[in-house]
Design a protein around this motif. Structure first.
Motif, PDB file in Angstrom:
ATOM      1  N   VAL A 168      37.179  82.487  38.572  1.00 48.32           N
ATOM      2  CA  VAL A 168      38.383  82.351  39.394  1.00 48.32           C
ATOM      3  C   VAL A 168      39.130  81.052  39.067  1.00 48.32           C
ATOM      4  CG1 VAL A 168      39.242  82.129  41.756  1.00 48.32           C
ATOM      5  CG2 VAL A 168      37.410  83.749  41.259  1.00 48.32           C
ATOM      6  N   MET A 169      38.370  79.991  38.749  1.00 49.71           N
ATOM      7  CA  MET A 169      38.964  78.678  38.513  1.00 49.71           C
ATOM      8  C   MET A 169      39.365  78.441  37.060  1.00 49.71           C
ATOM      9  SD  MET A 169      39.051  76.994  41.448  1.00 49.71           S
ATOM     10  CE  MET A 169      38.946  75.229  41.175  1.00 49.71           C
ATOM     11  N   LEU A 170      39.232  79.448  36.213  1.00 47.21           N
ATOM     12  CA  LEU A 170      39.586  79.284  34.795  1.00 47.21           C
ATOM     13  C   LEU A 170      41.019  78.774  34.587  1.00 47.21           C
ATOM     14  CD1 LEU A 170      38.008  82.148  32.641  1.00 47.21           C
ATOM     15  CD2 LEU A 170      37.804  79.670  32.324  1.00 47.21           C
ATOM     16  N   PRO A 171      42.019  79.302  35.297  1.00 51.32           N
ATOM     17  CA  PRO A 171      43.380  78.782  35.099  1.00 51.32           C
ATOM     18  C   PRO A 171      43.488  77.288  35.402  1.00 51.32           C
ATOM     19  CG  PRO A 171      43.436  80.874  36.269  1.00 51.32           C
ATOM     20  CD  PRO A 171      42.008  80.454  36.218  1.00 51.32           C
ATOM     21  N   VAL A 172      42.732  76.821  36.407  1.00 47.30           N
ATOM     22  CA  VAL A 172      42.744  75.392  36.740  1.00 47.30           C
ATOM     23  C   VAL A 172      42.111  74.590  35.607  1.00 47.30           C
ATOM     24  CG1 VAL A 172      41.950  73.652  38.390  1.00 47.30           C
ATOM     25  CG2 VAL A 172      42.648  75.913  39.201  1.00 47.30           C
ATOM     26  N   ALA A 173      41.008  75.107  35.054  1.00 50.48           N
ATOM     27  CA  ALA A 173      40.358  74.423  33.942  1.00 50.48           C
ATOM     28  C   ALA A 173      41.292  74.310  32.742  1.00 50.48           C
ATOM     29  CB  ALA A 173      39.076  75.167  33.554  1.00 50.48           C
ATOM     30  N   TRP A 174      42.020  75.359  32.441  1.00 45.91           N
ATOM     31  CA  TRP A 174      42.948  75.329  31.318  1.00 45.91           C
ATOM     32  C   TRP A 174      44.053  74.297  31.544  1.00 45.91           C
ATOM     33  CZ3 TRP A 174      43.372  76.500  26.449  1.00 45.91           C
ATOM     34  CH2 TRP A 174      44.638  76.561  25.858  1.00 45.91           C
ATOM     35  N   HIS A 233      43.842  71.574  33.161  1.00 48.14           N
ATOM     36  CA  HIS A 233      43.301  70.214  33.065  1.00 48.14           C
ATOM     37  C   HIS A 233      42.380  70.064  31.857  1.00 48.14           C
ATOM     38  CE1 HIS A 233      44.869  69.026  37.009  1.00 48.14           C
ATOM     39  NE2 HIS A 233      44.493  70.213  37.451  1.00 48.14           N
ATOM     40  N   ARG A 234      42.684  70.739  30.772  1.00 48.38           N
ATOM     41  CA  ARG A 234      41.808  70.743  29.595  1.00 48.38           C
ATOM     42  C   ARG A 234      41.681  69.359  28.960  1.00 48.38           C
ATOM     43  NH1 ARG A 234      46.436  73.409  28.919  1.00 48.38           N
ATOM     44  NH2 ARG A 234      47.861  72.898  27.199  1.00 48.38           N
ATOM     45  N   ALA A 235      42.619  68.457  29.244  1.00 49.78           N
ATOM     46  CA  ALA A 235      42.516  67.098  28.708  1.00 49.78           C
ATOM     47  C   ALA A 235      41.287  66.363  29.234  1.00 49.78           C
ATOM     48  CB  ALA A 235      43.783  66.307  29.051  1.00 49.78           C
ATOM     49  N   LEU A 236      40.739  66.821  30.369  1.00 48.11           N
ATOM     50  CA  LEU A 236      39.548  66.186  30.928  1.00 48.11           C
ATOM     51  C   LEU A 236      38.356  66.271  29.978  1.00 48.11           C
ATOM     52  CD1 LEU A 236      39.591  67.297  34.696  1.00 48.11           C
ATOM     53  CD2 LEU A 236      39.831  64.973  33.804  1.00 48.11           C
ATOM     54  N   LEU A 237      38.298  67.325  29.158  1.00 52.21           N
ATOM     55  CA  LEU A 237      37.191  67.464  28.210  1.00 52.21           C
ATOM     56  C   LEU A 237      37.125  66.267  27.267  1.00 52.21           C
ATOM     57  CD1 LEU A 237      37.466  71.252  27.284  1.00 52.21           C
ATOM     58  CD2 LEU A 237      35.592  70.136  28.518  1.00 52.21           C
ATOM     59  N   ARG A 238      38.269  65.720  26.941  1.00 56.21           N
ATOM     60  CA  ARG A 238      38.309  64.562  26.040  1.00 56.21           C
ATOM     61  C   ARG A 238      38.183  63.257  26.807  1.00 56.21           C
ATOM     62  NH1 ARG A 238      42.774  61.937  25.278  1.00 56.21           N
ATOM     63  NH2 ARG A 238      44.006  63.758  25.923  1.00 56.21           N
ATOM     64  N   ARG A 239      38.806  63.188  27.994  1.00 54.68           N
ATOM     65  CA  ARG A 239      38.855  61.926  28.740  1.00 54.68           C
ATOM     66  C   ARG A 239      37.575  61.622  29.491  1.00 54.68           C
ATOM     67  NH1 ARG A 239      42.773  62.819  32.803  1.00 54.68           N
ATOM     68  NH2 ARG A 239      42.187  60.721  33.499  1.00 54.68           N
ATOM     69  N   ARG A 240      36.982  62.614  30.143  1.00 52.49           N
ATOM     70  CA  ARG A 240      35.816  62.359  31.009  1.00 52.49           C
ATOM     71  C   ARG A 240      34.679  63.343  30.764  1.00 52.49           C
ATOM     72  NH1 ARG A 240      37.695  58.828  35.083  1.00 52.49           N
ATOM     73  NH2 ARG A 240      35.502  58.529  35.514  1.00 52.49           N
ATOM     74  N   PRO A 241      34.160  63.450  29.543  1.00 51.08           N
ATOM     75  CA  PRO A 241      33.097  64.429  29.277  1.00 51.08           C
ATOM     76  C   PRO A 241      31.804  64.152  30.057  1.00 51.08           C
ATOM     77  CG  PRO A 241      33.371  62.948  27.419  1.00 51.08           C
ATOM     78  CD  PRO A 241      34.525  62.703  28.328  1.00 51.08           C
ATOM     79  N   ALA A 242      31.450  62.868  30.227  1.00 49.75           N
ATOM     80  CA  ALA A 242      30.219  62.544  30.950  1.00 49.75           C
ATOM     81  C   ALA A 242      30.315  62.944  32.420  1.00 49.75           C
ATOM     82  CB  ALA A 242      29.919  61.053  30.830  1.00 49.75           C
ATOM     83  N   LEU A 243      31.487  62.700  33.009  1.00 51.35           N
ATOM     84  CA  LEU A 243      31.686  63.075  34.411  1.00 51.35           C
ATOM     85  C   LEU A 243      31.571  64.586  34.584  1.00 51.35           C
ATOM     86  CD1 LEU A 243      32.520  62.502  37.340  1.00 51.35           C
ATOM     87  CD2 LEU A 243      34.899  62.612  36.590  1.00 51.35           C
ATOM     88  N   LEU A 244      32.197  65.348  33.696  1.00 50.19           N
ATOM     89  CA  LEU A 244      32.141  66.811  33.788  1.00 50.19           C
ATOM     90  C   LEU A 244      30.723  67.323  33.613  1.00 50.19           C
ATOM     91  CD1 LEU A 244      35.351  67.823  31.769  1.00 50.19           C
ATOM     92  CD2 LEU A 244      35.118  67.303  34.203  1.00 50.19           C
ATOM     93  N   ALA A 245      29.994  66.736  32.659  1.00 52.37           N
ATOM     94  CA  ALA A 245      28.611  67.154  32.438  1.00 52.37           C
ATOM     95  C   ALA A 245      27.744  66.834  33.653  1.00 52.37           C
ATOM     96  CB  ALA A 245      28.051  66.473  31.189  1.00 52.37           C
ATOM     97  N   GLY A 246      27.949  65.637  34.222  1.00 51.97           N
ATOM     98  CA  GLY A 246      27.172  65.253  35.400  1.00 51.97           C
ATOM     99  C   GLY A 246      27.460  66.132  36.595  1.00 51.97           C
ATOM    100  N   PHE A 247      28.736  66.434  36.799  1.00 52.46           N
ATOM    101  CA  PHE A 247      29.090  67.292  37.928  1.00 52.46           C
ATOM    102  C   PHE A 247      28.508  68.692  37.748  1.00 52.46           C
ATOM    103  CE2 PHE A 247      31.911  69.953  40.510  1.00 52.46           C
ATOM    104  CZ  PHE A 247      31.864  69.263  41.710  1.00 52.46           C
ATOM    105  N   GLY A 248      28.600  69.230  36.513  1.00 55.58           N
ATOM    106  CA  GLY A 248      28.080  70.570  36.269  1.00 55.58           C
ATOM    107  C   GLY A 248      26.568  70.651  36.387  1.00 55.58           C
TER     108      GLY A 248
END
Length: 334
Positions: free
Chosen positions: A60-66, A68-83
């Motif tokens: 459902v949240m895929l459109p939101v992820a797309w 904010h796709r710049a987050l993959l480059r800017r905050r990869p550690a934060l995304l990994a930790g949250f996931g």
């Protein structure tokens, strides 16, 4: 003067909307365990229920992820930790816990997280905490002792309690990870983007762990028993995905944007109350008077611990706030 009155009126309406959103978020989060437990009792493994919840919400949240796709480059550690921690770890431990102990008890144990964060700050990072925060920790631990009835040798399954504690520890791990980058000077990431990518990371991790291809999918086509009342399993799953996850996170984020994190946190504490009441009414899970009183003490202690200001002259401790602490009204929810 009329302009001032208009601005004041708009501010009041904004706070009213924020409080309404925070209440909606608490209600949505509080209903996750009540909807999940019948599915588990109907034959689904707790990990499979978690995978269905996280994967469905990620879709459902895929459109939101797309967006904010710049987050993959800017905050990869934060995304990994949250996931890994806030999504996969918390959800898996919480759902496994409610398969063995009452929903309300599992959620109250999870509310030890703010107290555990302060323990990390004080004894591992060697940073001072306020007396009010220390009092919050004491209250939370004392209240939990009443909830689990330590005087009777623990009245609940020990493994279930450990799993609930594991959910609290996963929250602590995420808060500590978030704090490492909170002073980097970077612009705070959009919370909805972090949530969207956290759900995607959580789905990837849980797919490996839960192995959904081994799931008994036929359970979803049948009815699940909710304290003697048959309810369509598909309807329960839809509630978990759309209401208890997507709607809960989105309304939580929007609430924090209209309120301070502290005010939103107070309202979010109602989640445990809502979950306990719903479990009482819908699942027949009754708590004794000492347990109810202990639960109130746990929530009071958790609120004091997470909202107390840091000691003067010290860096701001993790438990008192931070940019990532505002990801939702309660940070990471089951």
């Amino acid at each position: 003067m009329p302009v001032h009155t208009s601005e004041s009126s708009q501010g009041s309406r904004g706070r009213g909307v924020g409080l309404g959103l925070a209440l909606a978020s608490a209600l949505a989060f509080g209903g996750s365990g009540v909807a999940a437990k019948p599915l588990i009792e109907a034959g689904l493994d707790p990990l499979h229920v978690v995978w269905l919840r996280v994967a469905g919400a990620a879709l459902v949240m895929l459109p939101v992820a797309w967006r904010h796709r710049a987050l993959l480059r800017r905050r990869p550690a934060l995304l990994a930790g949250f996931g890994l921690l806030a999504v996969a770890g918390v959800q898996a431990c919480y759902f496994a816990a409610i398969s063995r102990i009452p929903v309300g008890v599992a959620l109250l144990v999870e509310y030890l997280a703010p107290a555990l964060v302060l323990g990390w700050v004080r004894f591992v990072q060697r940073r001072p905490v306020t007396r009010a925060a220390a009092l919050g920790v004491v209250l939370a631990v004392a209240g939990l002792a009443c909830v689990v009835e330590v005087w009777s040798g623990l009245s609940f399954d020990a493994l279930g309690l450990l799993l609930a504690l594991g959910a609290a520890c996963c929250q602590v791990g995420y808060f500590v990870l978030s704090d490492q980058g909170s002073d980097s000077g970077d612009q705070a990431p959009d919370p909805l983007g972090v949530i969207a990518y956290g759900l995607l990371v959580g789905t990837a991790v849980l797919t490996v762990v839960a192995r959904p291809w081994t799931m008994d999918w036929a359970v979803l086509a049948r009815a699940a028993d909710m304290d003697g009342t048959p309810v369509a399993a598909g309807l329960l799953l839809a509630w978990i995905v759309l209401v208890a996850t997507v709607l809960a996170y989105v309304t939580g984020v929007l609430a924090v944007r209209r309120l301070s994190p502290q005010v939103a946190g107070v309202v979010a504490c109602l989640e445990a109350v809502i979950a306990t009441v719903l479990a009482w009414v819908l699942l027949g899970e009754h708590l004794s008077a000492p347990q109810i009183i202990g639960g109130a003490v746990v929530l009071a202690g958790a609120f004091i611990a997470q909202s107390s200001a840091p000691a003067k002259g010290s860096p701001e401790p993790v438990a008192s706030g931070g940019t990532e602490r505002e990801l939702s009204a309660r940070g990471t929810a089951p």
